[in-house]
Scaffold this motif. Structure first.
Motif, PDB file in Angstrom:
ATOM      1  N   HIS A 145      33.340 -37.692  68.171  1.00  0.00           N
ATOM      2  CA  HIS A 145      32.526 -36.503  67.929  1.00  0.00           C
ATOM      3  C   HIS A 145      31.047 -36.861  67.863  1.00  0.00           C
ATOM      4  O   HIS A 145      30.672 -38.009  67.593  1.00  0.00           O
ATOM      5  CB  HIS A 145      32.966 -35.817  66.630  1.00  0.00           C
ATOM      6  CG  HIS A 145      32.778 -36.649  65.392  1.00  0.00           C
ATOM      7  ND1 HIS A 145      31.666 -36.552  64.574  1.00  0.00           N
ATOM      8  CD2 HIS A 145      33.561 -37.603  64.819  1.00  0.00           C
ATOM      9  CE1 HIS A 145      31.776 -37.401  63.569  1.00  0.00           C
ATOM     10  NE2 HIS A 145      32.915 -38.053  63.681  1.00  0.00           N
ATOM     11  N   PHE A 146      30.219 -35.870  68.136  1.00  0.00           N
ATOM     12  CA  PHE A 146      28.798 -35.999  67.821  1.00  0.00           C
ATOM     13  C   PHE A 146      28.650 -36.029  66.308  1.00  0.00           C
ATOM     14  O   PHE A 146      29.434 -35.413  65.586  1.00  0.00           O
ATOM     15  CB  PHE A 146      28.012 -34.808  68.375  1.00  0.00           C
ATOM     16  CG  PHE A 146      27.757 -34.839  69.857  1.00  0.00           C
ATOM     17  CD1 PHE A 146      26.817 -35.702  70.398  1.00  0.00           C
ATOM     18  CD2 PHE A 146      28.448 -33.993  70.710  1.00  0.00           C
ATOM     19  CE1 PHE A 146      26.565 -35.734  71.761  1.00  0.00           C
ATOM     20  CE2 PHE A 146      28.204 -34.006  72.078  1.00  0.00           C
ATOM     21  CZ  PHE A 146      27.263 -34.877  72.607  1.00  0.00           C
ATOM     22  N   VAL A 147      27.644 -36.720  65.820  1.00  0.00           N
ATOM     23  CA  VAL A 147      27.439 -36.834  64.381  1.00  0.00           C
ATOM     24  C   VAL A 147      26.485 -35.747  63.909  1.00  0.00           C
ATOM     25  O   VAL A 147      25.415 -35.530  64.488  1.00  0.00           O
ATOM     26  CB  VAL A 147      26.873 -38.227  64.022  1.00  0.00           C
ATOM     27  CG1 VAL A 147      26.593 -38.324  62.525  1.00  0.00           C
ATOM     28  CG2 VAL A 147      27.859 -39.317  64.442  1.00  0.00           C
ATOM     29  N   SER A 148      26.906 -35.071  62.842  1.00  0.00           N
ATOM     30  CA  SER A 148      26.036 -34.116  62.165  1.00  0.00           C
ATOM     31  C   SER A 148      25.766 -34.644  60.751  1.00  0.00           C
ATOM     32  O   SER A 148      26.193 -35.747  60.402  1.00  0.00           O
ATOM     33  CB  SER A 148      26.700 -32.735  62.097  1.00  0.00           C
ATOM     34  OG  SER A 148      27.740 -32.750  61.126  1.00  0.00           O
ATOM     35  N   GLU A 149      25.118 -33.848  59.960  1.00  0.00           N
ATOM     36  CA  GLU A 149      24.786 -34.297  58.606  1.00  0.00           C
ATOM     37  C   GLU A 149      25.970 -34.211  57.648  1.00  0.00           C
ATOM     38  O   GLU A 149      25.881 -34.657  56.509  1.00  0.00           O
ATOM     39  CB  GLU A 149      23.589 -33.488  58.080  1.00  0.00           C
ATOM     40  CG  GLU A 149      22.314 -33.796  58.863  1.00  0.00           C
ATOM     41  CD  GLU A 149      21.196 -32.824  58.575  1.00  0.00           C
ATOM     42  OE1 GLU A 149      21.145 -32.303  57.454  1.00  0.00           O
ATOM     43  OE2 GLU A 149      20.366 -32.586  59.480  1.00  0.00           O
ATOM     44  N   ASP A 150      27.086 -33.656  58.109  1.00  0.00           N
ATOM     45  CA  ASP A 150      28.298 -33.602  57.288  1.00  0.00           C
ATOM     46  C   ASP A 150      29.142 -34.846  57.548  1.00  0.00           C
ATOM     47  O   ASP A 150      29.266 -35.284  58.695  1.00  0.00           O
ATOM     48  CB  ASP A 150      29.133 -32.366  57.635  1.00  0.00           C
ATOM     49  CG  ASP A 150      28.378 -31.076  57.371  1.00  0.00           C
ATOM     50  OD1 ASP A 150      27.685 -31.015  56.342  1.00  0.00           O
ATOM     51  OD2 ASP A 150      28.479 -30.155  58.202  1.00  0.00           O
ATOM     52  N   LEU A 151      29.757 -35.404  56.498  1.00  0.00           N
ATOM     53  CA  LEU A 151      30.613 -36.580  56.647  1.00  0.00           C
ATOM     54  C   LEU A 151      31.752 -36.271  57.604  1.00  0.00           C
ATOM     55  O   LEU A 151      32.498 -35.316  57.402  1.00  0.00           O
ATOM     56  CB  LEU A 151      31.187 -36.996  55.292  1.00  0.00           C
ATOM     57  CG  LEU A 151      32.196 -38.144  55.322  1.00  0.00           C
ATOM     58  CD1 LEU A 151      31.536 -39.430  55.811  1.00  0.00           C
ATOM     59  CD2 LEU A 151      32.820 -38.351  53.958  1.00  0.00           C
ATOM     60  N   ASP A 152      31.888 -37.115  58.640  1.00  0.00           N
ATOM     61  CA  ASP A 152      32.915 -36.930  59.670  1.00  0.00           C
ATOM     62  C   ASP A 152      32.873 -35.511  60.227  1.00  0.00           C
ATOM     63  O   ASP A 152      33.895 -34.933  60.605  1.00  0.00           O
ATOM     64  CB  ASP A 152      34.312 -37.268  59.128  1.00  0.00           C
ATOM     65  CG  ASP A 152      34.428 -38.733  58.732  1.00  0.00           C
ATOM     66  OD1 ASP A 152      33.816 -39.582  59.411  1.00  0.00           O
ATOM     67  OD2 ASP A 152      35.114 -39.030  57.742  1.00  0.00           O
ATOM     68  N   GLY A 153      31.668 -34.951  60.246  1.00  0.00           N
ATOM     69  CA  GLY A 153      31.467 -33.631  60.816  1.00  0.00           C
ATOM     70  C   GLY A 153      30.812 -33.760  62.182  1.00  0.00           C
ATOM     71  O   GLY A 153      30.741 -34.833  62.756  1.00  0.00           O
ATOM     72  N   GLY A 154      30.310 -32.659  62.687  1.00  0.00           N
ATOM     73  CA  GLY A 154      29.730 -32.668  64.022  1.00  0.00           C
ATOM     74  C   GLY A 154      30.782 -32.246  65.022  1.00  0.00           C
ATOM     75  O   GLY A 154      31.972 -32.460  64.819  1.00  0.00           O
ATOM     76  N   PRO A 155      30.365 -31.634  66.120  1.00  0.00           N
ATOM     77  CA  PRO A 155      31.326 -31.084  67.074  1.00  0.00           C
ATOM     78  C   PRO A 155      32.150 -32.162  67.772  1.00  0.00           C
ATOM     79  O   PRO A 155      31.633 -33.198  68.170  1.00  0.00           O
ATOM     80  CB  PRO A 155      30.442 -30.326  68.066  1.00  0.00           C
ATOM     81  CG  PRO A 155      29.091 -30.948  67.945  1.00  0.00           C
ATOM     82  CD  PRO A 155      28.960 -31.397  66.528  1.00  0.00           C
ATOM     83  N   ASN A 156      33.435 -31.858  67.922  1.00  0.00           N
ATOM     84  CA  ASN A 156      34.361 -32.801  68.547  1.00  0.00           C
ATOM     85  C   ASN A 156      34.196 -32.817  70.063  1.00  0.00           C
ATOM     86  O   ASN A 156      33.962 -31.782  70.693  1.00  0.00           O
ATOM     87  CB  ASN A 156      35.808 -32.436  68.199  1.00  0.00           C
ATOM     88  CG  ASN A 156      36.111 -32.594  66.722  1.00  0.00           C
ATOM     89  OD1 ASN A 156      35.449 -33.370  66.042  1.00  0.00           O
ATOM     90  ND2 ASN A 156      37.100 -31.863  66.223  1.00  0.00           N
TER      91      ASN A 156
END
Length: 221
Positions: A145-156
């Protein structure tokens, strides 16, 4: 990144351990499956096997030891400086076991990939294989996934879906999931350097089409 770009994409990989995903990507670059070059490997832990792999492949490597910094922000500041020495097109987290600050994520937004051993958004964090088995799930897997500011978040971007077998142990399931990590991570990196995947306003796109929440799915028998 676009296919017509003459120079190979410049890739920096962050590791914390054995570096098996790093090696899978490096081999795909070497075979020209990926039109890119790993120009640097950075570990937050000294003495790990991934650094030995980098040296064997003659890839520059360095250590930014998180234990030497008094805060996460100070560590990430040094890490940003170290990464930017290389001028990368893409930053790949390959078993990098640090929670990154929002400042770090924003700095490399849209060119920061991570791999996580679950079918996100299920089982963020640690002990994913055990948690999937204890929940009685019939399938498990791994997500890039792309990394966002949420832990193990961001679009898959892409998931490999692995069946949980009746006789599976946590160790056997982990082994089969790891085999798929080494398949899908080079695919995602290849797509990125070809300009096929992008992150726009927090969503992942493939060939300019919005991806579903799961990303593209690869089912493994």
């Amino acid at each position: 990144m676009h296919p017509e770009q003459a120079e190979p994409a410049r890739i920096v990989v962050l590791i914390s351990g054995s570096g098996s995903n790093f090696q899978a990507i490096a081999e795909a670059c070497k075979s020209k499956e990926i039109d890119g070059e790993i120009i640097g490997v950075i570990s937050n832990r000294p003495g790990v096997m991934g650094l030995d792999r980098a040296k064997q492949l003659d890839i520059p490597c360095s250590v930014v030891d998180h234990t030497e910094y008094s805060s996460r922000e100070e560590f990430d500041g040094k890490l940003i400086h170290e990464i930017e020495q290389y001028g990368p097109d893409l930053v790949v987290l390959a078993g990098f076991m640090r929670i990154l600050t929002p400042d770090f994520v924003r700095r490399f937004k849209g060119r920061l990939l991570n791999i996580h051993p679950s079918l996100l958004p299920k089982y963020k964090g640690l002990h994913t294989h055990k948690r999937a088995m204890e929940a009685g799930d019939k399938e498990h897997g791994v997500t890039v996934h792309f990394v966002s500011e949420d832990l193990d978040g961001g679009p898959n971007i892409i998931q490999a879906v692995v069946p949980i077998l009746d006789d599976d142990s946590e160790a056997s399931l982990k082994t089969r999931v790891q085999q798929q990590e080494h398949v899908i991570y080079p695919i995602a990196v290849k797509w990125f350097v070809e300009g096929r995947i992008t992150m726009i306003k927090g969503d992942a796109y493939f060939d300019s089409e919005a991806l579903p929440e799961t990303g593209l799915q690869l089912n493994v028998n």
